[in-house]
Design a protein around this motif. Sequence first.
Motif, PDB file in Angstrom:
ATOM      1  N   SER A 183       0.862  -1.184   0.000  1.00 51.75           N
ATOM      2  CA  SER A 183       0.000   0.000   0.000  1.00 51.75           C
ATOM      3  C   SER A 183       0.897   1.233   0.000  1.00 51.75           C
ATOM      4  CB  SER A 183      -0.898   0.006   1.241  1.00 51.75           C
ATOM      5  OG  SER A 183      -1.728  -1.141   1.253  1.00 51.75           O
ATOM      6  N   PRO A 184       1.167   1.796  -1.180  1.00 48.75           N
ATOM      7  CA  PRO A 184       2.090   2.942  -1.261  1.00 48.75           C
ATOM      8  C   PRO A 184       1.621   4.116  -0.411  1.00 48.75           C
ATOM      9  CG  PRO A 184       1.608   2.062  -3.448  1.00 48.75           C
ATOM     10  CD  PRO A 184       0.657   1.392  -2.497  1.00 48.75           C
ATOM     11  N   GLY A 185       2.525   4.650   0.402  1.00 52.66           N
ATOM     12  CA  GLY A 185       2.216   5.800   1.229  1.00 52.66           C
ATOM     13  C   GLY A 185       2.827   7.067   0.674  1.00 52.66           C
ATOM     14  N   PRO A 186       2.582   8.201   1.325  1.00 54.85           N
ATOM     15  CA  PRO A 186       3.097   9.481   0.815  1.00 54.85           C
ATOM     16  C   PRO A 186       4.612   9.585   0.836  1.00 54.85           C
ATOM     17  CG  PRO A 186       2.092   9.737   2.994  1.00 54.85           C
ATOM     18  CD  PRO A 186       1.755   8.361   2.527  1.00 54.85           C
ATOM     19  N   GLY A 187       5.264   8.742   1.622  1.00 54.96           N
ATOM     20  CA  GLY A 187       6.723   8.817   1.700  1.00 54.96           C
ATOM     21  C   GLY A 187       7.440   7.923   0.709  1.00 54.96           C
ATOM     22  N   LEU A 188       6.687   7.228  -0.133  1.00 54.52           N
ATOM     23  CA  LEU A 188       7.326   6.261  -1.024  1.00 54.52           C
ATOM     24  C   LEU A 188       8.286   6.934  -2.005  1.00 54.52           C
ATOM     25  CD1 LEU A 188       7.553   3.311  -1.879  1.00 54.52           C
ATOM     26  CD2 LEU A 188       5.685   3.694  -3.480  1.00 54.52           C
ATOM     27  N   LYS A 189       7.900   8.068  -2.534  1.00 52.37           N
ATOM     28  CA  LYS A 189       8.756   8.724  -3.524  1.00 52.37           C
ATOM     29  C   LYS A 189      10.118   9.063  -2.946  1.00 52.37           C
ATOM     30  CE  LYS A 189       8.996  12.399  -6.974  1.00 52.37           C
ATOM     31  NZ  LYS A 189       9.557  11.434  -7.957  1.00 52.37           N
ATOM     32  N   ALA A 190      10.173   9.362  -1.653  1.00 53.66           N
ATOM     33  CA  ALA A 190      11.450   9.706  -1.024  1.00 53.66           C
ATOM     34  C   ALA A 190      12.441   8.544  -1.085  1.00 53.66           C
ATOM     35  CB  ALA A 190      11.240  10.128   0.422  1.00 53.66           C
ATOM     36  N   LEU A 191      11.925   7.320  -1.215  1.00 52.20           N
ATOM     37  CA  LEU A 191      12.820   6.170  -1.290  1.00 52.20           C
ATOM     38  C   LEU A 191      13.671   6.189  -2.556  1.00 52.20           C
ATOM     39  CD1 LEU A 191      10.994   2.955  -0.010  1.00 52.20           C
ATOM     40  CD2 LEU A 191      12.603   4.433   1.179  1.00 52.20           C
ATOM     41  N   GLU A 192      13.220   6.899  -3.602  1.00 50.48           N
ATOM     42  CA  GLU A 192      13.995   6.927  -4.842  1.00 50.48           C
ATOM     43  C   GLU A 192      15.384   7.526  -4.630  1.00 50.48           C
ATOM     44  OE1 GLU A 192      11.228   6.998  -8.695  1.00 50.48           O
ATOM     45  OE2 GLU A 192      11.184   8.903  -7.610  1.00 50.48           O
ATOM     46  N   SER A 193      15.505   8.418  -3.660  1.00 47.49           N
ATOM     47  CA  SER A 193      16.810   9.032  -3.377  1.00 47.49           C
ATOM     48  C   SER A 193      17.338   8.618  -1.998  1.00 47.49           C
ATOM     49  CB  SER A 193      16.693  10.562  -3.438  1.00 47.49           C
ATOM     50  OG  SER A 193      15.695  11.029  -2.539  1.00 47.49           O
ATOM     51  N   TRP A 194      16.735   7.580  -1.415  1.00 44.25           N
ATOM     52  CA  TRP A 194      17.098   7.141  -0.065  1.00 44.25           C
ATOM     53  C   TRP A 194      18.471   6.482  -0.069  1.00 44.25           C
ATOM     54  CZ3 TRP A 194      17.717   2.401   2.638  1.00 44.25           C
ATOM     55  CH2 TRP A 194      17.537   2.459   4.024  1.00 44.25           C
ATOM     56  N   GLN A 195      19.298   6.845   0.914  1.00 41.23           N
ATOM     57  CA  GLN A 195      20.616   6.235   1.072  1.00 41.23           C
ATOM     58  C   GLN A 195      20.620   5.354   2.305  1.00 41.23           C
ATOM     59  OE1 GLN A 195      23.267   6.650  -1.139  1.00 41.23           O
ATOM     60  NE2 GLN A 195      21.722   7.710  -2.391  1.00 41.23           N
ATOM     61  N   LYS A 196      21.089   4.149   2.151  1.00 44.13           N
ATOM     62  CA  LYS A 196      21.093   3.206   3.266  1.00 44.13           C
ATOM     63  C   LYS A 196      22.008   3.714   4.381  1.00 44.13           C
ATOM     64  CE  LYS A 196      21.898  -1.658   4.402  1.00 44.13           C
ATOM     65  NZ  LYS A 196      22.240  -2.994   3.867  1.00 44.13           N
ATOM     66  N   PRO A 197      21.469   3.881   5.608  1.00 43.00           N
ATOM     67  CA  PRO A 197      22.334   4.333   6.714  1.00 43.00           C
ATOM     68  C   PRO A 197      23.217   3.191   7.221  1.00 43.00           C
ATOM     69  CG  PRO A 197      20.111   3.927   7.506  1.00 43.00           C
ATOM     70  CD  PRO A 197      20.065   3.710   6.029  1.00 43.00           C
ATOM     71  N   ARG A 198      24.244   3.558   7.932  1.00 38.03           N
ATOM     72  CA  ARG A 198      25.167   2.556   8.468  1.00 38.03           C
ATOM     73  C   ARG A 198      25.016   2.473   9.983  1.00 38.03           C
ATOM     74  NH1 ARG A 198      31.726   2.467   7.407  1.00 38.03           N
ATOM     75  NH2 ARG A 198      32.169   0.532   8.561  1.00 38.03           N
ATOM     76  N   LEU A 199      24.905   1.256  10.470  1.00 38.83           N
ATOM     77  CA  LEU A 199      24.789   1.060  11.922  1.00 38.83           C
ATOM     78  C   LEU A 199      26.010   1.679  12.604  1.00 38.83           C
ATOM     79  CD1 LEU A 199      23.154  -0.379  14.193  1.00 38.83           C
ATOM     80  CD2 LEU A 199      24.692  -2.338  13.867  1.00 38.83           C
ATOM     81  N   PRO A 200      25.776   2.596  13.569  1.00 36.23           N
ATOM     82  CA  PRO A 200      26.908   3.351  14.146  1.00 36.23           C
ATOM     83  C   PRO A 200      27.795   2.572  15.106  1.00 36.23           C
ATOM     84  CG  PRO A 200      24.841   4.580  14.348  1.00 36.23           C
ATOM     85  CD  PRO A 200      24.488   3.174  13.991  1.00 36.23           C
ATOM     86  N   VAL A 201      27.537   1.293  15.340  1.00 31.98           N
ATOM     87  CA  VAL A 201      28.431   0.495  16.197  1.00 31.98           C
ATOM     88  C   VAL A 201      28.858  -0.754  15.426  1.00 31.98           C
ATOM     89  CG1 VAL A 201      27.446   1.301  18.377  1.00 31.98           C
ATOM     90  CG2 VAL A 201      26.512  -0.744  17.294  1.00 31.98           C
ATOM     91  N   SER A 202      29.993  -1.313  15.840  1.00 33.36           N
ATOM     92  CA  SER A 202      30.542  -2.485  15.162  1.00 33.36           C
ATOM     93  C   SER A 202      30.801  -3.597  16.161  1.00 33.36           C
ATOM     94  CB  SER A 202      31.853  -2.103  14.471  1.00 33.36           C
ATOM     95  OG  SER A 202      32.830  -1.773  15.460  1.00 33.36           O
ATOM     96  N   GLY A 203      31.182  -4.742  15.595  1.00 32.63           N
ATOM     97  CA  GLY A 203      31.540  -5.863  16.469  1.00 32.63           C
ATOM     98  C   GLY A 203      32.695  -5.518  17.379  1.00 32.63           C
TER      99      GLY A 203
END
Length: 398
Positions: A325-345
């Motif tokens: 069910s497409p929502g109003p924020g779907l278009k923003a995904l076209e330019s969405w950048q995957k964030p990086r988890l700020p902690v590591s092993g």
Amino acid sequence: MTTLPDAPWRHRAGMDRLLAALDAKGGATRFVGGCVRDALLGLEQSDVDLATRFTPDEVLARLEAAHIKAVPTGIAHGTITAVAAGTPVEVTTLRRDVETYGRHATVAFTDDWKEDAARRDFTINALSADPLTGEVFDYFGGLDDLAARRVRFIGDPLQRIAEDHLRILRFFRFHARFGTGAPDAEGMEACAARANDLMALSRERIADELLKLLALPDPTETVRLMIARGIFRPVLPEIESADRLAALAEAERAAGIAPAAIRRLAALLPADPAAVTAVGSRLRLSNRQIKRLASAAATQTGPEAPLAYRIGAAEAVDRILLHGSPGPGLKALESWQKPRLPVSGGDLIAMGLSEGPAVSMAIQAIEAEWIEAGFPPDKAEVRAMARRHVDQALRSSQ
């Protein structure tokens, strides 16, 4: 007299020098094909093609004398790519067919503009124009067909299809792009009668034409017609309905999302990753295209950003448009950048965890909480999450 509009591409850098080298002033060279057609329709055009009475050797000599780079991209068939001021322009010697068979033809060079125009598939593609005066030359009624938005074969459609089987798919693609109303009846009947000829084509060529068709703003009605007339049946029997394509095109418009040909192909195929992977392999799609096609066929969806994080932004857009069910924020995904988890092993080991499976399990739990929280970027906040999970893991190990 019909004249070519004064389109910007007629004045691009290097064009005057190229036309002078090929004696356009003397009538030896003209604009041909799509650039003429699209200019008359008021459409933007990037590719410019020239036809000339000069033989390929003469073209090479003239370009060399004018210090214009020449690349013999298809010299056996009379085509040379001229690169003037960094912009490539295909220059092809006028030709006539000596023998044609499927996708191949034996040609001879000619100086007859009408003979060359007669080789082209549709009347709207057979127009040529004087580069200097803009006068348009029309030997087969292409201007009338263009005005009527009608795609019509030059000559006998059955014969033209026998010469080049790909013209079946091109007929429908050009109708979807330029036509209005029902397709030309004679052409459509010929395409339906010769649909089995598509089996002689390479699957790469079929895929290329199909993806070009599906990338158009809304090819749904044309695809419905192709299904009804059995065009796909010999090579893509999996395509049985355009209903999901229609729904997808509407969802794309509502969300303001640009068409994607692979997404639309998924809408025409079963919602089964294994089945569409087999189709993608048969069509010789790239590994990347097959992967996206299979992802689009999977029906699992979810909140937009978490889904994009797991499977990729483009893939998430595909799934939500096709199955969610497409929502109003779907278009923003076209330019969405995957964030990086700020902690590591390494951070977790520094907090007291021992190397091994416990670190991996803790990272997965932290990541799940971080995703649920909306990807907070503050490292202190995420380290607090990590501290809780590390302490819990340490208690569990005691």
